[in-house]
Each structure stands twice: as C-alpha cells, then as structure tokens.
Design a protein around this motif. Structure first.
Motif, short mmCIF file in Angstrom:
data_model
loop_
_atom_site.label_atom_id
_atom_site.label_comp_id
_atom_site.label_asym_id
_atom_site.label_seq_id
_atom_site.Cartn_x
_atom_site.Cartn_y
_atom_site.Cartn_z
N THR A 1 24.63 111.15 -7.11
CA THR A 1 23.45 111.90 -6.73
C THR A 1 23.24 111.76 -5.22
O THR A 1 23.24 110.65 -4.70
N PRO A 2 23.04 112.87 -4.49
CA PRO A 2 22.79 112.73 -3.06
C PRO A 2 21.49 111.97 -2.78
O PRO A 2 20.55 111.99 -3.58
N ALA A 3 21.44 111.30 -1.65
CA ALA A 3 20.26 110.50 -1.30
C ALA A 3 19.00 111.36 -1.18
O ALA A 3 17.90 110.89 -1.44
N SER A 4 19.14 112.62 -0.83
CA SER A 4 17.98 113.49 -0.68
C SER A 4 17.35 113.84 -2.04
O SER A 4 16.18 114.23 -2.08
N ASP A 5 18.09 113.72 -3.11
CA ASP A 5 17.56 114.05 -4.44
C ASP A 5 17.00 112.84 -5.18
O ASP A 5 16.46 112.99 -6.28
N LYS A 6 17.12 111.67 -4.63
CA LYS A 6 16.61 110.47 -5.29
C LYS A 6 15.14 110.29 -4.94
O LYS A 6 14.75 110.43 -3.78
#
Length: 73
Positions: A66-71
């Motif tokens: 999961t990309p860091a922007s979606d966490k």
C-alpha cells in the motif's frame, strides 16, 4: 499352559518407552496449534511484518504494498 515372565525395567528405560509414545502426538498437536495461531494472528501488523514476511516462499504475499499516501496513520 504358557507362563508369563515379567522383566524388570530400569527407570530410564521406562521413561524412554513412555516418552516415545507421546512425542509424535505432541509434535502434531504443537504444529497444529502454531499454525492455527499464525492463521488467527496473520491480520496483526506486528506478526505480519516480523514473522510472515520473513518466510521464504510466502513472504511476497504478506508484504504491504500500500502506498504511504493511502495509509491513514
């Protein structure tokens, strides 16, 4: 008539004989309990990161992609 002859066993030999009977059963139950615990705890991030990612064949399946922007955190 046949006669019964009882042999005396040393305590060490008796212990080894009794333990041989239980080792395989306890090994199977222990493996099953460990596999069940990993199955139930596989959704926990700590178990996933520290244990399941390091398994050679299954490690790629449990990696967090999961990309860091979606966490959220």
């Amino acid at each position: 008539m046949s006669r019964l002859a009882f042999k005396t066993q040393s305590p060490l030999n008796a212990t080894l004989t009794a333990s041989k009977r239980w080792v395989s059963s306890l090994g199977i139950w222990g493996f099953s309990a460990g596999a069940g615990a990993l199955l139930l705890l596989s959704v926990t991030p700590l178990v996933r990161r520290e244990v399941l990612v390091k398994v050679p064949v299954l490690g790629n399946y449990y990696e967090d992609k999961t990309p860091a922007s979606d966490k959220p955190f």
